[in-house]
Design a protein around this motif. Structure first.
Motif, short mmCIF file in Angstrom:
data_model
loop_
_atom_site.label_atom_id
_atom_site.label_comp_id
_atom_site.label_asym_id
_atom_site.label_seq_id
_atom_site.Cartn_x
_atom_site.Cartn_y
_atom_site.Cartn_z
N UNK A 123 96.47 44.30 -26.97
CA UNK A 123 97.17 43.12 -26.49
C UNK A 123 98.65 43.17 -26.78
N UNK A 124 99.03 43.58 -27.98
CA UNK A 124 100.44 43.69 -28.33
C UNK A 124 101.15 44.72 -27.45
N UNK A 125 100.49 45.83 -27.20
CA UNK A 125 101.11 46.87 -26.37
C UNK A 125 101.41 46.35 -24.96
N UNK A 126 100.52 45.53 -24.43
CA UNK A 126 100.73 44.95 -23.10
C UNK A 126 101.88 43.93 -23.14
N UNK A 127 101.96 43.15 -24.22
CA UNK A 127 103.04 42.19 -24.32
C UNK A 127 104.40 42.87 -24.38
N UNK A 128 104.45 44.04 -25.00
CA UNK A 128 105.72 44.76 -25.15
C UNK A 128 106.07 45.61 -23.94
N UNK A 129 105.10 45.84 -23.06
CA UNK A 129 105.33 46.73 -21.90
C UNK A 129 106.35 46.15 -20.93
N UNK A 186 111.26 37.86 -23.76
CA UNK A 186 110.72 37.57 -25.08
C UNK A 186 111.86 37.51 -26.09
N UNK A 187 111.81 36.51 -26.98
CA UNK A 187 112.86 36.34 -27.98
C UNK A 187 112.85 37.52 -28.97
N UNK A 188 114.03 37.90 -29.47
CA UNK A 188 114.10 39.05 -30.38
C UNK A 188 113.20 38.93 -31.61
N UNK A 189 113.10 37.73 -32.20
CA UNK A 189 112.25 37.56 -33.38
C UNK A 189 110.78 37.77 -33.04
N UNK A 190 110.39 37.34 -31.85
CA UNK A 190 109.00 37.55 -31.42
C UNK A 190 108.73 39.03 -31.22
N UNK A 191 109.66 39.72 -30.59
CA UNK A 191 109.50 41.15 -30.36
C UNK A 191 109.43 41.91 -31.68
N UNK A 192 110.29 41.54 -32.61
CA UNK A 192 110.28 42.18 -33.92
C UNK A 192 108.95 41.96 -34.63
N UNK A 193 108.45 40.70 -34.56
CA UNK A 193 107.19 40.39 -35.23
C UNK A 193 106.06 41.23 -34.66
N UNK A 194 106.00 41.35 -33.33
CA UNK A 194 104.94 42.12 -32.69
C UNK A 194 105.05 43.59 -33.05
N UNK A 195 106.25 44.15 -32.96
CA UNK A 195 106.44 45.57 -33.24
C UNK A 195 106.05 45.90 -34.68
N UNK A 196 106.44 45.04 -35.61
CA UNK A 196 106.11 45.26 -37.01
C UNK A 196 104.61 45.25 -37.24
N UNK A 197 103.94 44.24 -36.68
CA UNK A 197 102.50 44.14 -36.92
C UNK A 197 101.73 45.19 -36.13
N UNK A 198 102.20 45.53 -34.96
CA UNK A 198 101.56 46.57 -34.16
C UNK A 198 101.52 47.89 -34.92
N UNK A 199 102.63 48.27 -35.52
CA UNK A 199 102.67 49.52 -36.27
C UNK A 199 101.74 49.46 -37.48
N UNK A 200 101.72 48.32 -38.16
CA UNK A 200 100.84 48.17 -39.32
C UNK A 200 99.38 48.33 -38.91
N UNK A 201 98.99 47.70 -37.82
CA UNK A 201 97.61 47.79 -37.36
C UNK A 201 97.24 49.20 -36.93
N UNK A 202 98.15 49.87 -36.25
CA UNK A 202 97.88 51.25 -35.84
C UNK A 202 97.67 52.15 -37.06
#
Length: 335
Positions: A329-335, A1-17
């Motif tokens: 879904x995000x957690x699975x993508x980052x696993x 996964x590209x770094x920008x994609x990973x950053x986007x997911x991690x940022x939004x994942x934390x916000x949603x949690x």
């Protein structure tokens, strides 16, 4: 996964949690880069101030409507009404890629407001390019969902080409999503069921839950088939948009009575700009208020089950259910 994609997911994942218990989320909207539309599209949609079905809105237009409607976040797709295709599949790929990239860019510009979803098309791109588009959406942009629209582009939802792209999305860790309505013969309940059975442990999203603008007679049968289908296959998730309000209410009652996991599997939405957020979410709030006042409700299932709907239950349907799907879904993508 590209770094920008990973950053986007991690940022939004934390916000949603951090905020999932209080978010109001519209799970189906469409936005466009209105400043850079093709000239033929610009003439068609901006030649009049009157509303034209599918008239494009920008990210900023949607944010203004979200403010009026009391909506915190919106799942955004590209708007197929302003994505013109021709006979050249490579050119079609470039056109759709540009529309998908706009969603990535506006999410970066307005963090915490949009959940961007990708779009692919096995007919107008061909299978190989459609799978490449899915990979870009998931691995380069960090999108969880990739949608296909068999109705608009006239191909069966369970065709071999669709199955290939469907399997690729799941292989990449994404969640396949489909326009699932009674407005054309291309998205019957049996077709969505065939897909759901291919990967029974993996979610698949049916947008409109049988709606999408069918006639009364065609819609009636499709609404009932969709409602039954979701109770048969718990991996199917439904987005309530572009559908008769009376049937939406019956869906909520039926699934709430069924309990979990089914009561976690449907979400509120507007289909903006095909529907107004302020109209739809005003209606959802009034609907849930009437369901909470169960003793006076016209549906006897509600009267006979006092406390079936509460403020907590309403929050689930208005946003928390969808937030939890995205978090998982995000957690699975980052696993």
């Amino acid at each position: 996964m590209k770094p920008k994609a990973k950053f986007r997911i991690e940022r939004q994942l934390q916000f949603l949690k951090d905020n999932k218990d209080n978010l109001v989320i519209d799970a189906d909207t469409h936005i466009s880069d209105v400043e850079n539309l093709a000239e033929m599209v610009r003439i068609k949609y901006f030649g009049t101030d009157n509303y034209y079905h599918g008239k494009p809105i920008s990210a900023e237009d949607l944010l203004a409507e979200m403010q009026m409607a009391g909506i915190d976040m919106s799942l955004v797709w590209q708007n197929p009404a302003v994505t013109p295709y021709g006979d050249d599949m490579d050119e079609n790929f470039d056109t759709l890629l540009k529309a998908n990239r706009y969603l990535f860019d506006v999410d970066a510009k307005y963090p915490g407001r949009f959940i961007p979803g990708g779009w692919s098309d096995p007919k107008n791109l061909g299978v190989e390019l459609a799978m490449e588009m899915a990979e870009i959406c998931i691995k380069e942009f960090g999108f969880l969902f990739v949608k296909m629209n068999p109705a608009q582009n006239a191909y069966p939802i369970d065709s071999d080409n669709v199955v290939q792209v469907f399997n690729k999305i799941i292989e990449l860790g994404g969640i396949p999503a489909f326009h699932f309505g009674g407005d054309t013969p291309y998205t019957p309940a049996v077709g969505l069921e065939k897909l759901a059975q291919l990967h029974p442990e993996h979610p698949v999203v049916g947008i409109h839950m049988g709606g999408g603008g069918p006639s009364y007679m065609e819609g009636e049968e499709h609404y009932h088939n969709a409602r039954a289908l979701g109770l048969k296959h718990s991996n199917i998730r439904f987005i309530e948009s572009a559908k008769r309000d009376t049937h939406i209410e019956s869906d909520f009652i039926t699934y709430q009575l069924a309990g979990e996991p089914y009561s976690k599997n449907i979400f509120c939405a507007s289909d903006a700009p095909y529907g107004r957020q302020s109209w739809n979410f005003g209606g959802y709030r009034a609907m849930f208020k009437s369901l909470m006042d169960g003793t006076n409700h016209t549906d006897k299932r509600v009267r006979e089950n006092p406390g079936l709907f509460t403020e907590e239950v309403a929050r689930n349907y208005m946003g928390r259910n969808f937030a939890e799907l995205v978090i998982a879904g995000y957690e699975k993508l980052l696993a």
